[in-house]
Write a protein that holds these residues in place. Structure first.
Motif, short mmCIF file in Angstrom:
data_model
loop_
_atom_site.label_atom_id
_atom_site.label_comp_id
_atom_site.label_asym_id
_atom_site.label_seq_id
_atom_site.Cartn_x
_atom_site.Cartn_y
_atom_site.Cartn_z
N LEU A 362 67.45 15.91 102.53
CA LEU A 362 66.44 14.95 102.94
C LEU A 362 67.10 13.69 103.52
N PRO A 363 67.14 13.57 104.85
CA PRO A 363 67.64 12.30 105.41
C PRO A 363 66.62 11.19 105.11
N LYS A 367 65.99 8.63 111.95
CA LYS A 367 66.78 8.02 113.02
C LYS A 367 68.00 8.87 113.40
N ASP A 368 68.31 8.83 114.69
CA ASP A 368 69.45 9.61 115.21
C ASP A 368 70.75 9.30 114.52
N THR A 369 70.84 8.08 113.97
CA THR A 369 72.08 7.72 113.30
C THR A 369 72.31 8.57 112.05
N LEU A 370 71.22 9.00 111.42
CA LEU A 370 71.36 9.76 110.16
C LEU A 370 71.30 11.27 110.32
N THR A 371 70.45 11.73 111.27
CA THR A 371 70.17 13.18 111.29
C THR A 371 71.40 14.06 111.60
N GLU A 391 62.42 16.08 106.97
CA GLU A 391 62.57 14.67 107.34
C GLU A 391 61.22 13.99 107.55
N THR A 392 60.14 14.69 107.15
CA THR A 392 58.80 14.10 107.35
C THR A 392 58.39 13.29 106.12
N GLN A 393 57.50 12.33 106.29
CA GLN A 393 56.91 11.52 105.21
C GLN A 393 57.95 10.67 104.47
N ASN A 394 57.41 9.83 103.54
CA ASN A 394 58.35 8.99 102.80
C ASN A 394 59.09 9.82 101.74
N ILE A 395 60.19 9.26 101.28
CA ILE A 395 61.07 10.06 100.41
C ILE A 395 60.41 10.45 99.11
N GLY A 396 59.54 9.57 98.58
CA GLY A 396 58.83 9.88 97.32
C GLY A 396 57.97 11.12 97.48
N LYS A 397 57.24 11.18 98.59
CA LYS A 397 56.37 12.35 98.84
C LYS A 397 57.21 13.61 99.03
N ARG A 398 58.36 13.46 99.66
CA ARG A 398 59.21 14.64 99.87
C ARG A 398 59.77 15.15 98.53
N TYR A 399 60.13 14.21 97.63
CA TYR A 399 60.57 14.65 96.29
C TYR A 399 59.46 15.41 95.58
N ARG A 400 58.23 14.89 95.67
CA ARG A 400 57.09 15.54 94.98
C ARG A 400 56.91 16.97 95.51
N ILE A 405 57.49 22.87 94.61
CA ILE A 405 57.89 24.23 95.02
C ILE A 405 59.12 24.70 94.24
N GLY A 406 59.56 23.87 93.27
CA GLY A 406 60.58 24.32 92.33
C GLY A 406 62.02 24.19 92.79
N THR A 407 62.31 23.36 93.80
CA THR A 407 63.69 23.22 94.28
C THR A 407 64.52 22.45 93.24
N PRO A 408 65.56 23.06 92.68
CA PRO A 408 66.27 22.41 91.57
C PRO A 408 66.98 21.11 91.97
N LEU A 409 67.50 21.02 93.21
CA LEU A 409 68.29 19.85 93.60
C LEU A 409 67.86 19.33 94.97
N ALA A 410 67.84 18.00 95.11
CA ALA A 410 67.59 17.39 96.42
C ALA A 410 68.79 16.50 96.76
N VAL A 411 69.25 16.62 98.01
CA VAL A 411 70.39 15.81 98.47
C VAL A 411 69.86 14.82 99.51
N THR A 412 69.97 13.55 99.20
CA THR A 412 69.46 12.54 100.13
C THR A 412 70.61 11.89 100.89
N VAL A 413 70.46 11.87 102.20
CA VAL A 413 71.46 11.27 103.08
C VAL A 413 70.90 9.91 103.50
N ASP A 414 71.60 8.81 103.19
CA ASP A 414 71.08 7.48 103.54
C ASP A 414 72.09 6.75 104.43
N PHE A 415 71.76 5.50 104.76
CA PHE A 415 72.64 4.79 105.71
C PHE A 415 74.00 4.51 105.10
#
Ligand code: GAP
Length: 451
Positions: A362-363, A367-371, A391-400, A405-415
């Motif tokens: 989850l970036p 923005k092109d700088t992160l993707t 990469e859609t919606q805010n990060i909180g909604k993406r975590y939810r 859907i049961g994904t054990p781990l999320a990797v967030t890429v930030d600036f």
């Protein structure tokens, strides 16, 4: 990321298995696990399609079974037999004469019922009429079709109602080509078809379903010990993949419940919302099937033991599970709701081996700088794991969404990742987040998942 101070502040509630089938059915539809088949035409009753997530989950259920029953042992081989088969197979197996349910019709409302499933055999559960049923008649559950363009009895064919017969008809070939000797097993995973009179409870009982069956051939004297062994091993498999022990039980069949081939059967049962019901049957099929096929085909289906100079027909212990039905049980057992930072969430606490996606990338921004870096990380992980990129919606909604859907781990890429070469790894169950250097990411993920 994005869950505020107190990150990882999930209220620790014990897993709350869903008691309502509708919760799971609706989650599965909303998130793309299971759809009603041919829905654009109003739906085809009791038939389901497995969507992007459901097809992965179902595949993982089957792979977990193959891993345990075939891969981790040296005495079981896998086959993949045909779904279409000639009448001779089903004549020999006894399915043509015995694989039927007793049917009655209500003369008042014209509804049809399975006599053995009626609470009261004299009262119609639909219209309440009493003594309105016709005499029971036997209804064969096999789907009959024809092979080739010419109609007639010579062209009759059946869709298999169990995968088991493929293991018996191939017994000698497998014995010769695999260099195995009893005790050894032949395993198979695949579709089976039964023209069920009362398909019900979503994917629990359908007309088209998937089975995972093992025929374990043993010297007759060892049959009782192997039966006990497989009853315990199969019960443990469900528990190892996360079903709480109190939702599982082993129940021996009464004599009047036994199939025509069985000298003793125990069911692994799961506590479904409607009560304990069957996930798998472990049957002692004795030498019934090999003898039947030997007699009908004229082929010798036995084993010559060069050590004892003895020829014998092996006995069979058969653990027979339903993949689609088991998938429903794993979903029901994994369903949970808890509260994080005052917000209610739904989470599927699926075992990592079963989870459709193992990791979400989850970036923080589109923005092109992160993707480019986020895509690099997705490629790095997807070499080994099924990865979701979002990469859609805010990060909180993406975590939810990933929790649901049961994904054990999320990797967030930030600036910061662009400068410090690290990413945030978030745990589905605890919601805890840790910073991990990208060059240690694959090892960390593997460590957390356990594979
Ligand atoms: N070869 C033995 C055999 O087929 P079974 O108890 O009739 O035994 C084994 O089937 C498993 O297949 C069941 O325990 C169940 O999990 C699954 N199964 C059977 N009929 C099914 C149906 N109509 N829909 C979904 N799963 C089914």
């Amino acid at each position: 990321m994005g869950e505020g101070p107190g990150q990882g502040a999930s209220v620790a509630l014990p897993p709350m298995p869903a008691t309502d089938l509708e919760q799971i059915v609706s989650l599965c539809k909303r998130r793309g696990f299971v759809y009603q088949s041919a829905e654009i035409y109003g739906g085809f009753r009791s038939t389901y399609d497995y969507g992007p997530l459901g097809s992965l989950l179902l595949r993982n259920v089957k792979e977990a079974w193959i891993r345990s029953v075939v891969q981790q042992r040296d005495d079981v081989v896998l086959i993949d037999a045909a779904v279409l088969s000639p009448p001779q197979v089903w004549e020999a197996s006894g399915h043509l004469s015995n694989f039927s349910d007793p049917l009655v019709d209500c003369t008042e409302c014209k509804q049809r019922f399975r006599l053995d499933k009626l609470d009261d055999p004299d009262t119609c559960p639909n219209c309440g009429a009493t003594n309105s049923f016709t005499e029971a008649r036997e209804f064969n559950l096999m789907f009959k079709t024809q092979a080739g363009p010419v109609e007639g009895t010579g062209a009759d064919a059946y869709l298999r109602p169990e995968t088991a017969q493929g293991m018996f008809t191939n017994f000698v070939q497998v014995l010769q080509t695999s260099r195995k000797k009893p005790p050894f097993g032949i395993a198979q995973v695949g579709k089976s078809f039964r023209n069920e009179i009362t398909p019900q409870n979503w994917i629990f009982r359908t007309r088209e379903f998937e089975q995972m069956e093992l025929e374990f051939f043993v010297p007759p004297a060892e049959s009782a010990d192997w039966y006990e062994y497989w009853c315990n091993a199969r019960l443990q498999w469900y528990a190892d993949l996360g079903i709480p022990a109190e939702m599982l039980r082993l129940r021996a069949h009464d004599a009047d419940e036994l199939s025509h081939y069985s000298a003793g059967t125990a069911d692994v049962e799961f506590q479904f919302p409607w009560g304990f019901d069957e996930l798998e049957g472990i049957a002692q099929r004795t030498d019934y099937d090999l003898r039947q096929h030997a007699e009908h085909s004229g082929e010798k289906l036995d084993y010559f033991d060069p050590q004892t100079n003895e020829r014998y027909v092996p006995y069979v212990i058969e653990p027979a599970a339903g993949a689609t039905r088991t998938m429903a049980a794993f979903l029901l057992a994994a369903y949970d709701e808890d509260v994080i930072n005052d917000e209610k969430r739904t989470v599927l606490r699926l075992h990592p081996r079963l989870a459709p996606y193992k990791v979400a990338v989850l970036p923080l921004s589109k923005k092109d700088t992160l993707t480019p870096l986020a895509h690099e990380i997705r490629a790095l992980l997807s070499d080994r794991y099924m990865v979701d990129y979002d990469e859609t919606q805010n990060i909180g909604k993406r975590y939810r969404r990933q929790d649901e859907i049961g994904t054990p781990l999320a990797v967030t890429v930030d600036f910061d990742s662009l400068d410090d070469g690290a990413v945030t790894v978030r745990d589905r169950d605890t919601t805890e987040q840790v910073r991990v250097p990208i060059d240690e990411l694959v090892a960390t993920v593997s460590d957390r998942l356990g594979f």
